[in-house]
Scaffold this motif. Structure first.
Motif, PDB file in Angstrom:
ATOM      1  N   THR A  87     -39.670  79.721 111.629  1.00 22.36           N
ATOM      2  CA  THR A  87     -40.192  79.493 110.285  1.00 22.36           C
ATOM      3  C   THR A  87     -39.730  80.612 109.379  1.00 22.36           C
ATOM      4  OG1 THR A  87     -42.178  78.498 111.240  1.00 22.36           O
ATOM      5  CG2 THR A  87     -42.287  79.147 108.917  1.00 22.36           C
ATOM      6  N   VAL A  99     -44.129  79.443 100.175  1.00 17.48           N
ATOM      7  CA  VAL A  99     -43.592  78.251 100.819  1.00 17.48           C
ATOM      8  C   VAL A  99     -42.985  78.627 102.165  1.00 17.48           C
ATOM      9  CG1 VAL A  99     -43.138  77.115  98.608  1.00 17.48           C
ATOM     10  CG2 VAL A  99     -41.324  78.428  99.723  1.00 17.48           C
ATOM     11  N   HIS A 101     -40.338  76.926 105.555  1.00 13.26           N
ATOM     12  CA  HIS A 101     -39.493  75.903 106.165  1.00 13.26           C
ATOM     13  C   HIS A 101     -39.538  76.156 107.669  1.00 13.26           C
ATOM     14  CE1 HIS A 101     -38.047  76.106 102.066  1.00 13.26           C
ATOM     15  NE2 HIS A 101     -37.631  74.878 102.216  1.00 13.26           N
ATOM     16  N   LYS A 111     -41.414  71.284 105.674  1.00 18.73           N
ATOM     17  CA  LYS A 111     -41.526  72.172 104.519  1.00 18.73           C
ATOM     18  C   LYS A 111     -42.986  72.189 104.129  1.00 18.73           C
ATOM     19  CE  LYS A 111     -37.007  71.124 102.572  1.00 18.73           C
ATOM     20  NZ  LYS A 111     -36.296  70.585 101.403  1.00 18.73           N
ATOM     21  N   GLU A 126     -47.955  70.865 105.331  1.00 18.33           N
ATOM     22  CA  GLU A 126     -46.520  70.704 105.547  1.00 18.33           C
ATOM     23  C   GLU A 126     -46.155  69.232 105.638  1.00 18.33           C
ATOM     24  OE1 GLU A 126     -44.877  71.867 109.430  1.00 18.33           O
ATOM     25  OE2 GLU A 126     -46.946  72.032 110.115  1.00 18.33           O
ATOM     26  N   GLU A 129     -39.950  66.174 107.526  1.00 18.72           N
ATOM     27  CA  GLU A 129     -38.787  65.496 106.936  1.00 18.72           C
ATOM     28  C   GLU A 129     -38.277  64.324 107.770  1.00 18.72           C
ATOM     29  OE1 GLU A 129     -35.660  68.164 105.922  1.00 18.72           O
ATOM     30  OE2 GLU A 129     -36.762  68.957 104.219  1.00 18.72           O
TER      31      GLU A 129
END
Length: 182
Positions: A87, A99, A101, A111, A126, A129
């Motif tokens: 992360t 933020v 990812h 994300k 989160e 995706e």
């Protein structure tokens, strides 16, 4: 199944600030990332409740300053590398929020954002995706609380708009443990 047991690794970093009294890292850090400073150079471990078949999943996570202090990286692995992830946390100035990812060994990416709650806990949200690689989970929300050298987390998984209980876990300092990738 692995997705259900990995969510904690990416998000607990922000909360552990309250637990660790001294920082190992002294180099510069983006001002909005300062809450991470006590975590840098630290390793933590937490066990999830046993699965129906009795299997116990143990998560080990470590934090470090990266990109000249413009980000913090967390790496974690479960059961010596059967699953893991990395992360990157950063301050998004345009959005004015913290933020992250998250990249996983299972092939999915998430994300998210983290916010501090009035009671001192933290909430992360989160978006997944590629949910087909995350057992169909499309979103995860988690709340983290810290008490006297331990961190507790509870999460909720979403498949579309349908919510289901995630998991609960506790983490403790584990200076002798290592994050392992296969």
């Amino acid at each position: 199944m692995l997705f259900r047991n990995r969510i904690v690794g990416g998000f607990v970093a922000l909360v552990w600030v309250v637990v660790v009294a001294t920082a190992v890292e002294s180099r510069s850090l983006h001002p909005e990332l300062e809450p991470f400073r006590p975590l840098l150079g630290q390793t933590w471990s937490g066990a999830f409740p046993p699965a129906a078949d009795g299997t116990v999943m143990v998560d080990v996570v470590r934090y470090e300053r990266v990109l000249n202090g413009m980000a913090v990286r967390s790496v974690h692995s479960i059961n010596d590398g059967i699953y893991g992830g990395e992360t990157l946390f950063r301050w998004d100035a345009a959005a004015e929020q913290l933020v992250f990812h998250y990249f996983t060994t299972q092939g999915f990416v998430t994300k998210g954002v983290i916010r501090r709650n009035e009671d001192g806990s933290f909430t992360s949200v989160e978006e997944v995706e590629n949910p087909e690689q995350a057992d169909g989970v499309t979103r995860v929300e988690a709340v983290f609380r810290v008490e006297a050298g331990r961190m507790a987390v509870e999460s909720t998984y979403f498949r579309g708009e349908d919510a289901e209980p995630g998991h609960a876990a506790e983490y403790q300092p584990a200076p002798d443990r290592e994050v392992v990738f296969r």
